[in-house]
Scaffold this motif. Structure first.
Motif, PDB file in Angstrom:
ATOM      1  N   LEU A 143     -14.230  27.806 -13.515  1.00  0.00           N
ATOM      2  CA  LEU A 143     -15.661  27.979 -13.752  1.00  0.00           C
ATOM      3  C   LEU A 143     -16.503  27.472 -12.588  1.00  0.00           C
ATOM      4  N   ALA A 144     -15.910  26.667 -11.717  1.00  0.00           N
ATOM      5  CA  ALA A 144     -16.667  25.983 -10.663  1.00  0.00           C
ATOM      6  C   ALA A 144     -17.051  26.909  -9.512  1.00  0.00           C
ATOM      7  N   VAL A 169     -20.532  30.655 -13.273  1.00  0.00           N
ATOM      8  CA  VAL A 169     -21.410  29.963 -14.214  1.00  0.00           C
ATOM      9  C   VAL A 169     -22.535  30.886 -14.650  1.00  0.00           C
ATOM     10  N   VAL A 173     -19.972  22.596 -11.817  1.00  0.00           N
ATOM     11  CA  VAL A 173     -20.273  23.290 -13.065  1.00  0.00           C
ATOM     12  C   VAL A 173     -21.503  22.683 -13.730  1.00  0.00           C
TER      13      VAL A 173
END
Length: 205
Positions: free
Chosen positions: A18-19, A24, A106
């Motif tokens: 997700l980073a 995101v 994130v």
């Protein structure tokens, strides 16, 4: 975030997946606007469909999103964010530097988008809002003087209100007159002033 279960705390692999600011953003769009394809996401966030497709696959590999069953084709797949709260692990000295960095990326991007959503609402011209919705929102800020026990009690009360609202209005998506809204609850202690008047002497804002 939606809450159909106690929540999922993201592990190191999911955090790293997700980073990325685009991922995101995709995750945020799926939360706010519902199922999308790579093509519709490309239009919304200003990327190519090839880029969004790549990032969708990375998110799906860690079960952060899932394909919508019975919708779309082999060439045009629809994706959605599974219902339920996600929890981002806080800073922990046992985390590796890479995992801490991923968590920071994130968290920073989530809150940047959250703030942007609020500013978009505050700056929306009145003529772009229907009359019945124009005064329905509320942005409330105050400063309180509390003990840590009192703050924990208030946090639990606010959480209970939010949980009750989730249960009360569950399943209304798509019904006439229903819009998706953002519900926010924040409570945290402020840094102790190092100069000037003591905190107890400051005027409420």
């Amino acid at each position: 975030m939606e809450n159909d279960n106690p929540g999922r705390t993201l592990d190191a692999g999911a955090l790293k997946a997700l980073a990325h600011p685009i991922r995101v953003r995709i995750y945020d769009v799926l939360s706010e606007q519902g199922p999308q394809t790579a093509s519709t996401l490309a239009v919304i966030i200003g990327e190519t469909s090839g880029s969004t497709s790549y990032h969708l696959r990375a998110l799906a590999a860690h079960d952060l999103i899932k394909e919508v069953r019975g919708r779309g084709t082999a060439r045009e797949r629809w994706w959605e964010r599974p219902r339920g709260r996600i929890n981002l692990p806080g800073p922990d000295e046992t985390q590796s530097p890479a995992n801490r960095a991923a968590a920071q990326i994130v968290t920073a991007e989530f809150f940047r988008l959250r703030h942007q959503t609020l500013m978009n609402y505050l700056n929306r011209p009145a003529n772009e809002q229907s009359e019945e919705w124009r005064d329905a929102g509320l942005v409330l800020t105050t400063i309180l003087d509390l003990t840590v026990t009192q703050m924990q009690e208030l946090q639990e009360e606010l959480s209970a209100v939010v949980e009750a609202a989730i249960e009360r209005y569950r399943g209304q998506e798509g019904q006439p007159g229903v819009r998706r809204v953002s519900l926010r609850a924040e409570i945290f202690d402020l840094p102790t002033p190092s100069t000037g008047r003591a905190a107890s002497e400051q005027e409420p804002q």
